[in-house]
Design an enzyme around this catalytic site. Structure first.
Site, PDB file in Angstrom:
ATOM      1  N   ASP A 274       0.681  -1.591  -0.155  1.00 60.09           N
ATOM      2  CA  ASP A 274       0.152   0.337  -0.003  1.00 60.09           C
ATOM      3  C   ASP A 274       0.957   1.064   0.043  1.00 60.09           C
ATOM      4  O   ASP A 274       1.719   1.400   0.645  1.00 60.09           O
ATOM      5  CB  ASP A 274      -0.972  -0.342   1.765  1.00 60.09           C
TER       6      ASP A 274
ATOM      7  N   GLU B 224       1.507  -0.286  -4.491  1.00 59.37           N
ATOM      8  CA  GLU B 224       0.783   1.221  -5.438  1.00 59.37           C
ATOM      9  C   GLU B 224       1.558   2.215  -4.898  1.00 59.37           C
ATOM     10  O   GLU B 224       2.344   3.036  -3.953  1.00 59.37           O
ATOM     11  CB  GLU B 224      -0.739   1.159  -4.527  1.00 59.37           C
TER      12      GLU B 224
END
Length: 601
Positions: free
Chosen positions: A263, A298
């Site tokens: 993330d 990401e």
């Protein structure tokens, strides 16, 4: 078959008992609390406190008393039955007998991801209930599920990005063995399982690291969540890095996950010579050389450097990045929205889309309007399409809307059908968001559960409404925005699988399934051969014509995103899908398209 990840952190069962290890460099005294008795844990140097207790094994509860006062859970706890502030439970990684010894994983090119939140993917919201849905996903054509973060979070409801104990799968969904059985069931059906992990911050409730390991964080780096994680400190950086590297290996080894999604890595701030992101990928590759393990980032910074390929075409560090740029292009075209970051794509969405399809990033170092025209991105045209995970929807893009609307509630079904084909038949790695395959009506709303911390609940509630007050739709009344702290908000986000069989939904499901069959039969064989490059042009400002070339042949996508018909001679390619096209000529009315393949000459 047994699997356990051995690491310097946490509680490890051994032949001599259980070894407890805590890195507590800023604590004066540490006592192990076990069966109501305190055991002094000796300092063995470097901030480490280590103690082995004979006769103690799986199922025992323990914690650490810091400086004679607060009892805290193990930061490397494998399970927290009583939430983030309760005692940790010893879990023997060797105890579970695995039944998937023959599973070797699947090639990256075969991946069709299905992102889901365990708590809202089924009425029960458990690993066991999710396991019962896996056959349906296989029938659809999905080859991998991706679970939102499982790290233990405060309360019983959370997206997962407020986790504070990254080794402990949250008890709200079941036990560690339940999670392992889910992975086994998936592998038995030929499905890969990915996990979203968060290494850029800890949640706002239940993180006790500052009590005994203040140097885990640093004021040198500031993030949206406060002081940054100290991955580059001279005294602490090595241990802090290893805490996360070991965590990644733990999920891949002890739970047999096939891949990880990291993330918001742009928020991992690191001034050291070897960046955390690069070392993370290299460490995993070196530790698991014989496994089909897939690593996805990401990264809002669009840094192609982490996605480079070797001479064999395989990723050196990370396989792919989420392709937010491509999502933003499709979203602008489908909805006409131009607020926030969509403004950076609304000036010429078709041209941006064309670049994303052929090169990966829309912005490759050019000024990015949303960032006050600061440059964003790096050149990416040399990367293969498989270096990008593409999507029309995901948890962020749906859930970060005030009302959590899905794209099917915002766009014309005909336009969405073209975009769906453009997603699932293009050579990038496609990802569906749970329920997207039948245009689910349930929203995906932002929800948390910080009770009984009413002040934190209030801050989240008011912050959410303040965030959207600048939007015209909510300028006068933010009360329509669902309260993220209410259980009803969570319950409203659960998808209804019975919808698949209803008119208006079963047709979308059938279309999605058909597209994935075409992908498996006609697109994947191409992408498994060597990538040679892409060519794209705009025959008209509202028409995209993109061709990807592979050693085994080529794939062409032609889409009319305008209002007037578009006609062009056929190039003799084999039509694998079309909205509306002839044989000798390609006639595309408004918002229709065609995919064609050609074998290598």
């Amino acid at each position: 078959m047994q699997r356990a990840h051995t690491m310097p952190f946490g509680a490890e069962t051994t032949k001599d008992g259980t070894r407890f290890a805590l890195w507590a460099p800023t604590a004066e005294r540490v006592a192990l609390v076990l069966d109501g008795v305190d055991h002094d844990v000796p300092d063995v140097g470097g901030g480490w406190r280590v103690l082995t207790v004979p006769g103690i094994g799986s199922g025992a509860r323990y914690g650490y008393r810091i400086d004679g006062d607060l009892v805290v859970p193990d930061p490397a706890s494998r399970f927290q039955p009583d939430d983030v502030s309760g005692l940790s439970e010893i879990v023997d990684g060797h105890a579970h007998v695995w039944t998937d010894a023959a599973w070797k994983g699947r090639p990256w090119e075969e991946v069709v991801l299905y992102e889901l939140h365990v708590g809202t993917a089924t009425p029960e919201g458990t690993y066991a209930a999710l396991a019962d849905k896996l056959e349906d996903l296989c029938d659809l054509g999905v080859t991998a599920i991706e679970l939102l973060p499982l790290a233990d979070f405060k309360g019983t409801r959370n997206w997962g990005y407020d986790g504070v104990l990254p080794y402990a799968p949250d008890a709200a969904y079941g036990t560690p063995d339940d999670l392992k059985r889910l992975v086994e069931r998936a592998h038995g059906l030929g499905l890969m399982v990915f996990l979203d992990v968060v290494y850029n911050h800890f949640g706002p409730a239940g993180n006790y690291l500052n009590v005994y390991a203040k140097t885990f964080f640093t004021e040198r780096h500031q993030t949206p969540w406060g002081a940054g994680i100290n991955v580059d400190g001279q005294d602490s950086g090595r241990v802090v890095r290893d805490f996360f590297f070991q965590n990644a290996l733990y999920w891949l080894e002890e739970y047999h996950f096939d891949g990880l999604r990291f993330d918001a890595v742009h928020a991992i701030l690191d001034d050291s010579e070897t960046h955390f992101i690069g070392e993370l990928g290299e460490t995993i590759r070196a530790r698991l050389p014989g496994r089909q393990v897939h690593l996805v980032l990401e990264n809002e910074a669009n840094q192609a450097r982490w996605l480079e390929r070797g001479a064999d075409g395989k990723a050196r560090q990370h396989d792919a990045q989420w392709a937010d740029d491509l999502h933003h292009c499709w979203h602008v075209l489908l909805t006409g929205e131009d607020a926030g970051y969509y403004a950076s794509f609304s000036d010429k969405p078709v041209a941006h889309l064309a670049r994303c399809l052929s090169e990966g990033f829309a912005y490759q170092g050019e000024p990015f309007p949303t960032l006050d025209n600061h440059p964003r991105g790096e050149p990416s045209a040399h990367l293969p399409p498989s270096a990008f995970v593409t999507f029309l929807q995901n948890h962020d893009q749906v859930g970060n809307r005030a009302l959590g609307e899905r794209l099917s509630a915002l766009s014309d079904p005909k336009k969405l059908a073209l975009a769906r084909a453009g997603l699932l038949l293009a050579p990038q790695i496609p990802m569906l968001w749970m329920g997207e395959e039948w245009s689910a009506t349930a929203p995906f709303l932002f929800f948390v559960d910080f009770a009984p911390d009413h002040d934190l609940n209030k801050a989240v509630r008011e912050g959410r409404r303040r965030e959207f007050k600048s939007f015209a739709a909510f300028a006068d009344d933010t009360s329509v925005i669902p309260d993220p702290t209410e259980e009803a908000t969570f319950l409203d986000s659960k998808i209804d699988w019975a919808e698949r069989d209803r008119p208006g939904h079963r047709e979308v499901w059938a279309d999605t399934r058909n597209l994935l069959q075409i992908r498996r039969q006609s697109v994947v064989p191409l992408t498994k051969s060597r990538y040679l490059g892409a060519q794209v042009h705009l025959p008209r400002p509202d028409v995209v014509d993109c061709t990807w070339r592979y050693e085994a042949g080529s794939l062409r996508f032609l889409a009319n995103l305008g209002t007037d018909d578009f006609e062009t001679p056929s190039d003799g390619g084999h039509i694998i899908w079309s909205s509306d096209a002839g044989d000798s000529t390609i006639l595309l009315p408004s918002w229709t398209g065609i995919f064609l393949t050609k074998a290598a000459q």
